[in-house]
Design a protein around this motif. Structure first.
Motif, PDB file in Angstrom:
ATOM      1  N   SER A   1      62.688  17.409   5.939  1.00 49.91           N
ATOM      2  CA  SER A   1      63.178  16.645   7.476  1.00 49.91           C
ATOM      3  C   SER A   1      61.834  16.702   8.011  1.00 49.91           C
ATOM      4  O   SER A   1      61.604  14.815   9.048  1.00 49.91           O
ATOM      5  CB  SER A   1      63.541  17.683   8.168  1.00 49.91           C
ATOM      6  N   SER A   2      60.163  16.679   7.813  1.00 49.07           N
ATOM      7  CA  SER A   2      59.070  16.836   8.507  1.00 49.07           C
ATOM      8  C   SER A   2      58.725  15.645   7.779  1.00 49.07           C
ATOM      9  O   SER A   2      58.621  14.585   8.099  1.00 49.07           O
ATOM     10  CB  SER A   2      58.115  18.634   8.609  1.00 49.07           C
TER      11      SER A   2
ATOM     12  N   ASN B   1      55.788  20.425  14.580  1.00 47.32           N
ATOM     13  CA  ASN B   1      56.818  20.735  15.157  1.00 47.32           C
ATOM     14  C   ASN B   1      58.405  20.501  14.179  1.00 47.32           C
ATOM     15  O   ASN B   1      59.115  20.441  14.461  1.00 47.32           O
ATOM     16  CB  ASN B   1      57.118  19.324  16.006  1.00 47.32           C
ATOM     17  N   THR B   2      57.700  21.820  13.827  1.00 44.29           N
ATOM     18  CA  THR B   2      59.396  22.178  13.086  1.00 44.29           C
ATOM     19  C   THR B   2      60.237  22.942  13.524  1.00 44.29           C
ATOM     20  O   THR B   2      59.869  23.809  14.224  1.00 44.29           O
ATOM     21  CB  THR B   2      58.577  22.676  11.641  1.00 44.29           C
ATOM     22  N   GLU B   3      61.793  22.694  13.636  1.00 44.72           N
ATOM     23  CA  GLU B   3      63.036  23.897  14.736  1.00 44.72           C
ATOM     24  C   GLU B   3      62.901  24.365  13.519  1.00 44.72           C
ATOM     25  O   GLU B   3      63.016  24.780  11.836  1.00 44.72           O
ATOM     26  CB  GLU B   3      63.921  22.625  14.441  1.00 44.72           C
ATOM     27  N   TYR B   4      62.805  26.090  13.915  1.00 44.38           N
ATOM     28  CA  TYR B   4      62.917  27.101  13.204  1.00 44.38           C
ATOM     29  C   TYR B   4      64.453  27.814  13.576  1.00 44.38           C
ATOM     30  O   TYR B   4      64.676  27.735  14.937  1.00 44.38           O
ATOM     31  CB  TYR B   4      61.910  27.621  12.817  1.00 44.38           C
ATOM     32  N   PHE B   5      65.265  28.677  12.846  1.00 36.95           N
ATOM     33  CA  PHE B   5      66.352  29.321  12.963  1.00 36.95           C
ATOM     34  C   PHE B   5      66.200  30.776  12.621  1.00 36.95           C
ATOM     35  O   PHE B   5      65.272  30.920  11.681  1.00 36.95           O
ATOM     36  CB  PHE B   5      67.560  28.809  12.116  1.00 36.95           C
TER      37      PHE B   5
ATOM     38  N   THR C   1      55.191  26.951  13.121  1.00 36.90           N
ATOM     39  CA  THR C   1      56.016  25.805  13.622  1.00 36.90           C
ATOM     40  C   THR C   1      55.975  24.711  14.268  1.00 36.90           C
ATOM     41  O   THR C   1      56.230  23.671  14.394  1.00 36.90           O
ATOM     42  CB  THR C   1      57.653  26.383  14.107  1.00 36.90           C
ATOM     43  N   SER C   2      54.444  25.032  15.310  1.00 36.81           N
ATOM     44  CA  SER C   2      54.041  24.384  16.181  1.00 36.81           C
ATOM     45  C   SER C   2      52.863  23.466  15.407  1.00 36.81           C
ATOM     46  O   SER C   2      52.396  22.157  16.069  1.00 36.81           O
ATOM     47  CB  SER C   2      52.789  25.001  17.054  1.00 36.81           C
TER      48      SER C   2
ATOM     49  N   GLU D   1      61.538  36.336  15.023  1.00 35.01           N
ATOM     50  CA  GLU D   1      60.474  35.559  15.662  1.00 35.01           C
ATOM     51  C   GLU D   1      59.299  35.999  16.136  1.00 35.01           C
ATOM     52  O   GLU D   1      59.553  37.949  16.314  1.00 35.01           O
ATOM     53  CB  GLU D   1      61.446  35.216  17.424  1.00 35.01           C
TER      54      GLU D   1
ATOM     55  N   LYS E   1      66.498  23.411   6.308  1.00 33.50           N
ATOM     56  CA  LYS E   1      66.422  24.007   7.642  1.00 33.50           C
ATOM     57  C   LYS E   1      65.057  25.618   7.524  1.00 33.50           C
ATOM     58  O   LYS E   1      65.705  25.853   6.273  1.00 33.50           O
ATOM     59  CB  LYS E   1      67.734  24.564   8.398  1.00 33.50           C
TER      60      LYS E   1
END
Length: 267
Positions: free
Chosen positions: A47-48, A128-132, A124-125, A116, A110
């Motif tokens: 995705s990235s 700009n990766t979204e994380y769960f 992730t910064s 966290e 994902k």
């Protein structure tokens, strides 16, 4: 004549501002127009990586998760996938629990973490990766993943890497993409394996391929390629095994390779 180029993204294709410069972009377009297959080979998730690939105008399969996952940009068909053996993933998770280590996994493209923390936020910064967050991490560990990743101090990772190699066995490939990222894939989930697959996919002899990278996770593809290129900003160990050392990622090092080896001109 070189017919296929595989390029790492971070600290290779993109500069320290996380951008593909106009000069490098133009060089990529010229190579593609000349009939050269240009692909990416990255530790990033698909995705990235695909966001960078589409920005750059690529329309071919790209190599992601260090080589464990090759996916076509046009129809998003998965062409090559190798998952971390489930037993090894479980052992790695138990080890990280015992030693209070930060562990990440990737399910269905994902990124998941058990909690966290600053390591996750900093990671992730970077792109700009979204994380769960999933506190019941064991249920994720039981699912197929192309990659798991520990984040910690470089010296400590160097210390535990041999222990984990012994614990997880020969079915697991362990590498570093950056000094503080220790990554775990299937033993055929390397950029070298994926480059061989892509070359075969396009009917290209390996001697007609170029691989460009900066870190130790690139060494398998540099060794597999007809021409292995280390960036000027690459780690010393990669420069030692490279056939050629180009300029840094802030000096259009990728453009220099295309100019010199595709078009036989000095940039």
């Amino acid at each position: 004549m070189y017919k296929l180029i595989a390029i790492d993204i971070d600290d290779t294709l993109i500069n320290d501002d996380k951008e593909v410069t106009p000069a490098t972009q133009q060089a990529l377009e010229e190579a593609i127009t000349a009939g050269v297959v240009v692909t990416l080979a990255t530790g990033r998730a698909y995705s990235s990586a695909q966001a960078v690939a589409r920005q750059t105008g690529l329309n071919v399969p790209i190599i992601t998760y260090q080589g464990a996952y090759v996916k076509n940009l046009l129809d998003e068909e998965v062409l090559y996938e190798r998952y971390l053996p489930l037993e090894a993933a479980s052992r790695l998770f138990e080890y990280c629990l015992e030693h209070d280590l930060h562990l990440q996994t990737y399910i269905d493209d994902k990124l998941y973490s058990r909690e966290e923390n600053q390591k996750l936020i900093d990671y992730t910064s970077l792109n700009n990766t979204e994380y769960f967050i999933e506190p019941d991490f064991a249920k994720l560990v039981a699912q197929p993943t192309p990659k798991m990743l520990i984040i910690d101090e470089p010296d400590y990772l160097d210390e535990i890497a041999p222990v984990l190699r012994e614990l997880l066995g020969p079915e697991v490939h362990i590498t570093k993409s950056k000094p503080n990222f220790l990554e775990f894939m299937h033993h055929e989930g390397t950029k070298g394996h994926a480059l061989k697959f892509i070359a075969q996919h396009f009917g290209c002899d390996l001697k007609n391929t170029i691989a460009i990278g900066d870190s130790w996770n690139d060494h398998e593809m540099l060794e597999a390629a007809g021409l292995g290129v280390a960036m000027g900003n690459a780690i010393p160990a990669l420069k030692q095994i490279a056939d050629y050392v180009t300029l840094s990622n802030n000096e259009d090092g990728v453009k220099r390779v295309i100019d010199k080896f595709i078009f036989n001109r000095e940039s």
